[in-house]
Design an enzyme around this catalytic site. Structure first.
Site, mmCIF file in Angstrom:
data_model
loop_
_atom_site.group_PDB
_atom_site.id
_atom_site.type_symbol
_atom_site.label_atom_id
_atom_site.label_comp_id
_atom_site.label_asym_id
_atom_site.label_seq_id
_atom_site.Cartn_x
_atom_site.Cartn_y
_atom_site.Cartn_z
ATOM 1 N N SER A 39 12.489 52.393 8.672
ATOM 2 C CA SER A 39 12.176 51.049 9.173
ATOM 3 C C SER A 39 12.689 50.051 8.129
ATOM 4 O O SER A 39 11.932 49.309 7.518
ATOM 5 C CB SER A 39 10.669 50.889 9.404
ATOM 6 N N HIS A 159 8.218 56.614 12.347
ATOM 7 C CA HIS A 159 8.075 57.784 11.473
ATOM 8 C C HIS A 159 7.478 58.990 12.187
ATOM 9 O O HIS A 159 7.253 60.028 11.566
ATOM 10 C CB HIS A 159 7.185 57.451 10.266
ATOM 11 N N GLU A 168 1.799 52.983 9.743
ATOM 12 C CA GLU A 168 1.063 53.680 8.686
ATOM 13 C C GLU A 168 -0.409 53.298 8.663
ATOM 14 O O GLU A 168 -0.750 52.117 8.629
ATOM 15 C CB GLU A 168 1.667 53.340 7.308
ATOM 16 N N GLU A 211 6.086 61.027 6.657
ATOM 17 C CA GLU A 211 5.458 60.815 5.352
ATOM 18 C C GLU A 211 4.275 61.745 5.122
ATOM 19 O O GLU A 211 3.433 61.496 4.261
ATOM 20 C CB GLU A 211 5.058 59.342 5.205
ATOM 21 N N ASP A 246 0.005 49.491 7.543
ATOM 22 C CA ASP A 246 1.356 48.927 7.595
ATOM 23 C C ASP A 246 1.888 49.077 9.015
ATOM 24 O O ASP A 246 2.425 50.126 9.364
ATOM 25 C CB ASP A 246 2.296 49.641 6.606
ATOM 26 N N GLU A 293 0.077 45.209 5.489
ATOM 27 C CA GLU A 293 1.491 45.060 5.099
ATOM 28 C C GLU A 293 2.345 44.787 6.334
ATOM 29 O O GLU A 293 2.147 45.413 7.377
ATOM 30 C CB GLU A 293 1.923 46.372 4.430
ATOM 31 N N ASP A 318 6.850 43.404 2.939
ATOM 32 C CA ASP A 318 7.800 44.496 2.698
ATOM 33 C C ASP A 318 9.178 44.043 3.206
ATOM 34 O O ASP A 318 9.961 43.458 2.445
ATOM 35 C CB ASP A 318 7.291 45.758 3.409
ATOM 36 N N LYS A 343 10.036 48.309 -3.543
ATOM 37 C CA LYS A 343 10.800 49.527 -3.243
ATOM 38 C C LYS A 343 12.112 49.392 -4.012
ATOM 39 O O LYS A 343 12.903 48.473 -3.726
ATOM 40 C CB LYS A 343 11.116 49.608 -1.752
ATOM 41 N N HIS A 371 7.199 54.306 -2.028
ATOM 42 C CA HIS A 371 8.276 55.271 -1.745
ATOM 43 C C HIS A 371 9.045 54.802 -0.508
ATOM 44 O O HIS A 371 8.757 53.734 0.039
ATOM 45 C CB HIS A 371 7.634 56.645 -1.471
ATOM 46 N N LYS A 394 1.909 53.491 -2.837
ATOM 47 C CA LYS A 394 1.841 54.377 -1.675
ATOM 48 C C LYS A 394 3.003 55.355 -1.743
ATOM 49 O O LYS A 394 4.145 54.969 -1.998
ATOM 50 C CB LYS A 394 1.828 53.600 -0.354
#
Ligand code: PGA
Ligand code: ZN
Length: 439
Positions: A39, A159, A168, A211, A246, A293, A318, A343, A371, A394
């Protein structure tokens, strides 16, 4: 002194090619592997992909590898850089060599691999751990702070294969007394969650996403959060364990300004920005959420700023910020959020990531290290998080090698610091502003 720089193609956690870099100095060979997102934000630094039909689905990184081997490496060796004292100069030199604002020429994946490996070479030359080296680079002082791990135990969005739009759902043991204890609590909740999913949806629903979090057939955020709340309560951790979300909403933002929570199975569930804000406010009222997030899309500045006026929790940018000082500046002037996700591959060098963190801190913001969904067994960000004293990170679920390698490294760091008799605090409830912790 850099003796040689080598690069090669390896695989990431999704089985997709990524760049490995080796920097050789008189102190040995220092390696780095580069992560990759799914993403991804459209303002991120550019990751070079070969786009050769029929070879790794066009996702090879041969060109980025050649850029390290043939351009960056020889230039660094020729200049005689010393990574012990010149990480900043090295990163600046490679950026100039690239010559674009978004690293599109040589590739952020090529450049970041070199930068990370040089940081490792610098730490080795100094005879200190990587976290110590990065701490010095960032000019961070005071006691060491072990972070709160935000464990992504339920995966949705792009994901996983379920129909949950939100990407998430994280748990955070803010009430633990050490990092190691936070991991124990997190692991226990993770396994209790598996049982709850098994009981409710059957064994085929216990598969995991990119993840390492479970990806049960849930659609609504409430269904996911209820599962989490059940697992946490069953473990007896309702006081200690809080939630983070997130949604990665740029993925379900539509050109007309609305959001589609049904984007995954093409059964539209359209929300206006006002509806979406209401949904978040409802969730914040009903569940112990401490971090939100990317609730809105990367250029939906207006909605970010409106929500931030009353948002009672940490509001992390993000895709909005892409670890880029300029985007952080824009967000500050619009009062869009109060925290920066960090990141390293969004910006492409270790130095710029540290600069973005320092700038965010200077605004009174918090910094949350992350990550990518396409990870590797490289544990660089564990050291980076301790070095920067960000108080939280995270790295996915407490499951899958490329996720736990970071968490395991952090347990090592905590043990090492304690064994050396150094003051080492657990950020706990102060994960946003660990400098407020008293010794
Ligand atoms: P990504 O996901 O690595 O696929 O971008 C992580 C995130 O959105 O935080
Ligand atoms: Zn995100």
């Amino acid at each position: 002194m850099i003796i040689a720089v080598r690069a090669s193609q390896r695989l990431d956690s999704r089985g997709i090619p990524t760049v490995q870099v080796e920097v050789e100095t008189e102190f040995g060979i220092h390696r780095a592997l580069v992560p990759s997102g799914a993403s991804t934000g459209k303002h991120e630094a550019v990751e070079l992909r070969d786009k050769v039909d029929g070879v790794y689905g066009g996702k090879g990184v041969g060109k980025a590898v050649r850029n390290v081997q043939e351009i960056i490496g020889p230039a660094l060796v020729k200049r005689g850089f010393n990574p012990q004292t010149q990480l900043r100069d090295i990163d600046r030199f490679v950026r100039d060599l690239d010559g674009t604002p978004n690293k599109a020429n040589l590739g952020a994946n090529a450049i970041l691999g070199v930068s990370m490996a040089c940081a490792r070479a610098g730490a080795a030359s100094s005879g200190i751990p990587l976290y110590e080296f990065l701490r010095k680079e960032a000019g961070i002082e005071g006691p060491y702070v072990m972070l709160v791990p935000f464990l992504n135990v339920l995966n949705g969005g792009v994901h996983s294969g379920n129909t949950m739009a939100f990407q998430e759902m994280m748990i955070a043991a803010v009430g633990a007394t050490s990092f190691e204890e936070a991991m124990r609590m997190g692991s226990e909740v993770y396994h209790r969650l598996k049982q709850a999913i098994l009981d409710r949806y059957g064994a085929p629903a216990t598969g995991i996403g990119d993840e390492g979090g479970f990806a049960p057939p849930v659609t609504l955020p409430e269904q996911a959060l209820d599962l989490l709340a059940t697992a946490v309560a069953d473990c007896g951790y309702s006081e200690q364990v809080k939630f983070g979300i997130d949604p990665a909403s740029s993925e379900f933002f539509r050109g007309d300004g609305s959001y589609d929570l049904g984007f995954k199975d093409k059964s539209p569930n359209i929300l206006s920005p006002a509806d979406l804000q209401q949904l978040y406010n409802r969730l914040l009222a009903e569940y112990p959420i401490v971090l939100l997030e990317d609730p809105f899309a990367e250029d939906d500045w207006h909605t970010w700023a409106a929500f931030n006026k009353t948002c009672p929790v940490e509001l992390v940018g993000d895709d909005l910020l892409v670890t880029n000082v300029e985007r952080v500046r824009m967000a500050d002037s619009r009062k869009a959020c109060n925290s920066m996700l960090l990141k390293v591959n969004q910006i492409g060098t270790v130095t710029e990531a540290i600069e973005a963190a320092s700038f965010a801190f200077s605004l009174g913001w918090s910094v949350f290290v992350s990550h990518r969904s396409g990870e590797t067994t490289d544990d660089f960000i564990a050291d980076l998080t301790v070095g920067l004293s960000t108080g939280h990170l995270k790295s996915g679920a407490p499951c899958r090698g490329e996720r736990v390698v970071k968490y395991n490294r952090l347990v090592d760091i905590e043990s090492e610091l304690k064994a050396a008799g150094k003051t080492c605090l657990y950020a706990g409830a102060h994960f946003r502003f660990p400098s407020e912790l008293s010794v």
